[in-house]
Design a protein around this motif. Sequence first.
Motif, short mmCIF file in Angstrom:
data_model
loop_
_atom_site.label_atom_id
_atom_site.label_comp_id
_atom_site.label_asym_id
_atom_site.label_seq_id
_atom_site.Cartn_x
_atom_site.Cartn_y
_atom_site.Cartn_z
N TYR A 182 -1.63 -10.87 -9.32
CA TYR A 182 -0.63 -11.00 -8.36
C TYR A 182 -0.41 -9.70 -7.72
N CYS A 183 -0.31 -8.60 -8.60
CA CYS A 183 -0.02 -7.35 -7.86
C CYS A 183 -1.35 -6.51 -7.33
N LEU A 184 -2.39 -6.91 -8.04
CA LEU A 184 -3.74 -6.30 -7.44
C LEU A 184 -3.70 -6.99 -6.00
N ARG A 185 -3.65 -8.48 -5.67
CA ARG A 185 -3.69 -8.69 -4.40
C ARG A 185 -2.80 -8.20 -3.44
N ALA A 186 -1.53 -7.97 -3.96
CA ALA A 186 -0.57 -7.38 -3.01
C ALA A 186 -0.94 -6.10 -2.53
N ALA A 187 -1.53 -5.16 -3.93
CA ALA A 187 -1.65 -3.82 -3.50
C ALA A 187 -3.13 -3.74 -2.43
N ARG A 236 -2.09 -1.48 0.54
CA ARG A 236 -2.51 -0.32 0.27
C ARG A 236 -1.69 0.37 -0.41
N SER A 237 -0.85 0.07 -1.24
CA SER A 237 0.58 0.57 -1.92
C SER A 237 0.04 1.21 -3.03
N PRO A 243 9.37 10.33 11.09
CA PRO A 243 8.79 9.45 12.23
C PRO A 243 7.55 8.62 11.93
N HIS A 244 6.63 9.36 10.94
CA HIS A 244 5.68 8.38 10.31
C HIS A 244 6.04 7.23 9.47
N GLY A 245 7.20 7.15 9.44
CA GLY A 245 7.64 6.07 8.22
C GLY A 245 8.00 6.94 6.81
N HIS A 246 7.97 5.95 5.94
CA HIS A 246 8.46 6.48 4.59
C HIS A 246 7.29 6.06 3.72
N GLU A 247 6.07 5.81 3.94
CA GLU A 247 5.22 5.34 2.94
C GLU A 247 4.59 6.48 2.28
N ARG A 248 4.83 7.87 2.52
CA ARG A 248 4.31 8.90 1.96
C ARG A 248 5.09 9.16 0.62
N ILE A 249 6.24 8.37 0.30
CA ILE A 249 6.99 8.72 -0.69
C ILE A 249 6.30 7.81 -1.81
N GLU A 250 5.48 6.96 -1.71
CA GLU A 250 4.93 6.16 -2.84
C GLU A 250 4.15 6.85 -3.82
N PRO A 251 3.33 7.90 -3.41
CA PRO A 251 2.77 8.61 -4.39
C PRO A 251 3.78 9.29 -5.64
N PHE A 252 4.90 9.73 -5.02
CA PHE A 252 5.93 10.31 -5.96
C PHE A 252 6.40 9.44 -7.09
#
Length: 308
Positions: free
Chosen positions: A133-138, A142-143, A69-78
Amino acid sequence: MSKHAVRRVGAVVLAVNVLLVVAKGFVWWTTGSLAVGSEAVNSLADSGYSVVILAGLYLTTRPPDFSHPHGHERIEPFVSLFIAVGVFAAGGAVLWRATTSILSGEVGAAVTSPAAVAVLVATAAVKFGLYRYCLRAADRTRSPALTATALDNRNDILTAGAALVGVLGAGVGMPILDPIAAGVVSLGILYTGYEIVQDNVDYLVGSAPPEDLRGEIIRRALDHPDVEGAHDVIAHYVGPEIDVSLHIEVEGDRTLFETHDIETDVVQSIRELDEVDDVFVHVDPKELGEWKTDESIDELVDDGPPEL
């Protein structure tokens, strides 16, 4: 930045890394340079985890559903820690080969070729572009996965420079510089893995956010004219986002409707912070005797406004 744009970043990084593997692999095959070879291995590892990043970014940018329900962003650290494992493996392999080459004395007499120099100079330039490029996107998203990718590309600039030293050294009659440079490249790879782990462990263990952000959370609660104080403020990472819970202190003569409006205003104000996901507010009327001094709050607020 839209979800499609985030996925596009992963696709661009993958495509560039595959091209670099082909270019470095060809130069390695034709010159026999360990330094260029180590760079080829580095780019091969980059390509491997770029596939994982692309798949991870697809998963993390999917909309919330019943199971999440909170989305899938919490997968990113893994995803980021998986990247770190691959980076450590690549760094260890390069270090082992460079060390055994030096200890055994089997140092090739590779000559400097324009192709080897060109591919390493081009690598440094391309990696600098990818880093920015990646730093601006991050920064916009906040990825953690994109931040890990940016860090890897930043260190690749330095490792490409070290490899270039090795190639040039081999060409001027100092072939020992070639495996030494490969060893330096491996240390850069291993350090990248360390940085990725360090950045993502906090997301997984629920660490508190930086003090300036905690101070801003408290200030936003205290800015409400009907809030007399706050205590028991807890802010912690849940994945790359922050959950906040706190008690606010109000006069007990407020009606239920007024109290509800105060709570809603505080929640909405704190949720306006990009890093914050959920906010839970408990209202303590003065007459219940639950108001109390919280020294940690006083310290954070007294530090002055944060530099966000």
